[in-house]
Design an enzyme around this catalytic site. Structure first.
Site, PDB file in Angstrom:
ATOM      1  N   GLU A 148       0.820  -1.212   0.000  1.00 26.33           N
ATOM      2  CA  GLU A 148       0.000   0.000   0.000  1.00 26.33           C
ATOM      3  C   GLU A 148       0.859   1.269   0.000  1.00 26.33           C
ATOM      4  O   GLU A 148       0.557   2.225  -0.721  1.00 26.33           O
ATOM      5  CB  GLU A 148      -0.900  -0.035   1.241  1.00 26.33           C
ATOM      6  CG  GLU A 148      -2.053   0.932   1.169  1.00 26.33           C
ATOM      7  CD  GLU A 148      -3.042   0.659   2.295  1.00 26.33           C
ATOM      8  OE1 GLU A 148      -3.557  -0.481   2.371  1.00 26.33           O
ATOM      9  OE2 GLU A 148      -3.286   1.559   3.093  1.00 26.33           O
ATOM     10  N   GLU A 163     -12.721   9.030  11.675  1.00 22.18           N
ATOM     11  CA  GLU A 163     -12.897   8.798  10.234  1.00 22.18           C
ATOM     12  C   GLU A 163     -13.732   9.917   9.601  1.00 22.18           C
ATOM     13  O   GLU A 163     -13.394  10.407   8.521  1.00 22.18           O
ATOM     14  CB  GLU A 163     -13.531   7.430   9.968  1.00 22.18           C
ATOM     15  CG  GLU A 163     -12.619   6.240  10.259  1.00 22.18           C
ATOM     16  CD  GLU A 163     -11.466   6.095   9.266  1.00 22.18           C
ATOM     17  OE1 GLU A 163     -11.513   6.670   8.166  1.00 22.18           O
ATOM     18  OE2 GLU A 163     -10.487   5.399   9.619  1.00 22.18           O
TER      19      GLU A 163
END
Ligand SMILES: Cc1ncc(CNC=O)c(N)n1
Length: 222
Positions: free
Chosen positions: A90, A212
């Site tokens: 990633e 988030e």
């Protein structure tokens, strides 16, 4: 379904549906889904998330250590280790993607929401934080990304072609199965947790969702 028979994470998802939906259907994600996204926002997200993922690696490492010391199931190690290994790929992906979008990663300055989220992860790395509590927060972090980006690839989505690879990173089926594995570990641990641990884990679950939401809003505001 009877509350008694429900897994703890399912009960939380039901009881905190509004906040969970806020985290997984953020304006940022909806703007990818309906192709109204401003690419400045996307680039901000990309640059900030690169920094976040670098901070996420030691957090996952701390969970791996807790699993080795505290877990009653050998299988946990492989699942967490698999997650860590995927983070190497990633990070390399972020570097390639940044180059494609003309972003110089060495010059990225973390924004406040990112700093706050990373500080939160760091607080969970302390050996005093129980495995049950930490793995619950870990699951929630991954699940929000999985549900968010899977939505952008779902039926009726108009996601721009240049963003599809990004969405597939977290929205693919394999990542979905990995999130389910983490959820199963969390539920298994929560079944034998003390009242105090349960309360702590639920509070941290909600904190993850709030971080988030703030992270998406930060990207959108740019
Ligand atoms: C802010 C945030 N939350 C969750 C993830 C997903 N985990 C690893 O990639 C992420 N990249 N960024």
């Amino acid at each position: 379904m009877d509350e008694e028979m429900m897994n703890m994470t399912e009960a939380w998802l039901r009881n905190h549906r509004l906040l969970y939906t806020g985290a997984t259907r953020s304006p940022f994600i909806l703007s990818i889904h309906d192709a109204t996204i401003n690419f400045v926002s996307f680039k901000t997200w990309l640059a900030q998330d690169y920094l976040f993922v670098r901070a996420f690696v030691p957090f996952v490492a701390s969970i791996l250590i807790k699993a080795c010391k505290e877990s009653d199931d050998d299988g946990d190690m492989e699942i967490i280790l698999g997650g860590m290994a995927a983070l190497e790929d990633e990070i390399n992906w972020f570097k390639r993607e940044a180059t494609n979008w003309g972003i110089s990663l060495s010059e990225v300055v973390p924004q406040q929401a990112n700093i706050n989220y990373c500080r939160f992860l760091e607080s969970l790395m302390s050996p005093e934080v129980e495995y049950t509590v930490a793995i619950t927060a870990f699951w929630a972090t991954e699940a929000v990304y999985q549900e968010s980006f899977a939505h952008c690839l779902g039926e009726g989505s108009k996601t721009p072609p240049e963003l599809k690879e990004t969405c597939a990173r977290w929205g693919n089926e394999g990542f979905g199965l990995y999130c389910q594995s983490l959820q199963r570990i969390a539920d298994r641990c929560l079944r034998t947790a003390s009242e105090e641990e349960l309360k702590k884990a639920e509070v941290l679950f909600l904190s993850v969702l709030e971080h988030e939401v703030e992270f998406w809003n930060m990207s959108m505001a740019a």
